[in-house]
Design a protein around this motif. Sequence first.
Motif, PDB file in Angstrom:
ATOM      1  N   UNK A  13       0.829  -1.294  -0.124  1.00  0.00           N
ATOM      2  CA  UNK A  13       0.098  -0.055  -0.038  1.00  0.00           C
ATOM      3  C   UNK A  13       0.870   1.105   0.035  1.00  0.00           C
ATOM      4  N   UNK A  14       1.947   1.153   0.579  1.00  0.00           N
ATOM      5  CA  UNK A  14       2.931   2.378   0.918  1.00  0.00           C
ATOM      6  C   UNK A  14       3.272   2.549  -0.488  1.00  0.00           C
ATOM      7  N   UNK A  15       4.051   1.550  -1.371  1.00  0.00           N
ATOM      8  CA  UNK A  15       4.302   1.675  -2.811  1.00  0.00           C
ATOM      9  C   UNK A  15       3.253   2.041  -3.589  1.00  0.00           C
ATOM     10  N   UNK A  16       2.069   1.772  -3.350  1.00  0.00           N
ATOM     11  CA  UNK A  16       0.928   2.279  -4.336  1.00  0.00           C
ATOM     12  C   UNK A  16       0.867   3.733  -4.075  1.00  0.00           C
ATOM     13  N   UNK A  17       0.697   4.077  -2.854  1.00  0.00           N
ATOM     14  CA  UNK A  17       0.506   5.560  -2.403  1.00  0.00           C
ATOM     15  C   UNK A  17       1.619   6.566  -3.164  1.00  0.00           C
ATOM     16  N   UNK A  18       2.962   5.907  -2.891  1.00  0.00           N
ATOM     17  CA  UNK A  18       4.040   6.571  -3.583  1.00  0.00           C
ATOM     18  C   UNK A  18       3.895   6.686  -4.848  1.00  0.00           C
ATOM     19  N   UNK A  19       3.337   5.670  -5.625  1.00  0.00           N
ATOM     20  CA  UNK A  19       3.390   5.672  -7.126  1.00  0.00           C
ATOM     21  C   UNK A  19       2.106   6.963  -7.553  1.00  0.00           C
ATOM     22  N   UNK A  20       0.889   7.051  -6.513  1.00  0.00           N
ATOM     23  CA  UNK A  20      -0.006   8.049  -6.901  1.00  0.00           C
ATOM     24  C   UNK A  20       0.444   9.344  -6.673  1.00  0.00           C
ATOM     25  N   UNK A  21       1.271   9.673  -5.577  1.00  0.00           N
ATOM     26  CA  UNK A  21       1.685  10.984  -5.441  1.00  0.00           C
ATOM     27  C   UNK A  21       2.861  11.385  -6.257  1.00  0.00           C
ATOM     28  N   UNK A  22       3.501  10.257  -6.755  1.00  0.00           N
ATOM     29  CA  UNK A  22       4.571  10.792  -7.856  1.00  0.00           C
ATOM     30  C   UNK A  22       4.038  10.992  -9.000  1.00  0.00           C
ATOM     31  N   UNK A  23       2.636  10.351  -9.388  1.00  0.00           N
ATOM     32  CA  UNK A  23       2.009  10.690 -10.700  1.00  0.00           C
ATOM     33  C   UNK A  23       1.517  12.091 -10.494  1.00  0.00           C
ATOM     34  N   UNK A  24       1.100  12.390  -9.373  1.00  0.00           N
ATOM     35  CA  UNK A  24       0.376  13.713  -9.275  1.00  0.00           C
ATOM     36  C   UNK A  24       1.458  14.683  -9.405  1.00  0.00           C
ATOM     37  N   UNK A  25       2.723  14.554  -8.630  1.00  0.00           N
ATOM     38  CA  UNK A  25       3.591  15.482  -8.816  1.00  0.00           C
ATOM     39  C   UNK A  25       4.217  15.750 -10.343  1.00  0.00           C
ATOM     40  N   UNK A  26       4.020  14.755 -11.347  1.00  0.00           N
ATOM     41  CA  UNK A  26       4.309  14.892 -12.651  1.00  0.00           C
ATOM     42  C   UNK A  26       3.416  15.763 -13.359  1.00  0.00           C
ATOM     43  N   UNK A  27       2.166  16.164 -12.573  1.00  0.00           N
ATOM     44  CA  UNK A  27       1.141  16.984 -13.286  1.00  0.00           C
ATOM     45  C   UNK A  27       1.270  18.469 -12.670  1.00  0.00           C
ATOM     46  N   UNK A  28       2.056  18.636 -11.642  1.00  0.00           N
ATOM     47  CA  UNK A  28       2.329  19.981 -11.074  1.00  0.00           C
ATOM     48  C   UNK A  28       3.478  20.745 -11.505  1.00  0.00           C
ATOM     49  N   UNK A  29       3.219  22.109 -11.449  1.00  0.00           N
ATOM     50  CA  UNK A  29       4.430  22.976 -11.716  1.00  0.00           C
ATOM     51  C   UNK A  29       4.439  23.901 -10.538  1.00  0.00           C
TER      52      UNK A  29
END
Length: 298
Positions: A13-29
């Motif tokens: 679950x921690x890995x899945x959360x990390x991936x979700x937040x990493x993906x979200x970061x890729x949409x941010x500036x």
Amino acid sequence: MTDILSSYIPYILQVLLFLVMFGMGMTLTVPDFTRVGIAPKAVITGLVNQIILVPLIAYGIVILVPMEPIMAMGLMVCACSPGGAVSNLFSYLSKGDTALSITLTAISSIVTIFTIPLIINFSLDTILGEASKSIQLPLGRTIFNIFKLTALPVFLGMFLNYKFPKSAEKGKPVIKWGSITVIILALIFMVLKLEEIGDSWSFLKAAFFSVVLLNFFTLAIGFISAKSIKLSTKQAATISIESGMQNNVLGMTLAMSPSLLNSPEMAATPGVYGVVMSVLAIGVIFIYKRMILREEKV
């Protein structure tokens, strides 16, 4: 399911959360964090809803609706977890203010590093009482653990977006819909863990009513609070979605992580919330889309 797999579920679950937040970061500036200067009323209203009003509504439900303390704690964990990439997707599909949605997600993902441990420790004391002494969360360690699961992958994703903007732009649709897949995977792992300690269906049923109430009232208060200060329907719909669509993967991870609450039972409420909010989102998207299109025609 083997005992080995079961023991690794909290870490998965921690890995899945990390991936979700990493993906979200890729949409941010960086401008996503500074947009508060452009639309201060909308951003501040959205943050007040997410960080203050949503936990207060959850606590009111805990006081008024009879439920097991562990389910009540799960509701509070869910309420203090801010909206994630999925709320951005729902805002986009409803024709809401996607830029505002992204800004709220960006800022709340940082602010809640500090508010989550405060809300959870308060809830542990008031809901579990003496039983909470064994799972009290040390403030410094908890902030660090939440940081490495949320803010750190967001910053890494933003760095990748900065270095490779074209690749990040092409990957945005995959990231948004991939978040839905991660939520489904997280729910499956949560159910498997609950089955190990009891009847998962009984946990899910116990959480259902309070979750529906929380989702309904947070969606409503988000919209009403925005319209009360004369924001557009587009902005009000976005604030409503950001208030009502919590990051249930974060909630489940907080509940199940051995270094945090270490309680699979507590994860049932955020898990059910993920299902309920996704189902209600179908109606919410349809309603808000029609309202926004009608306002734009006037």
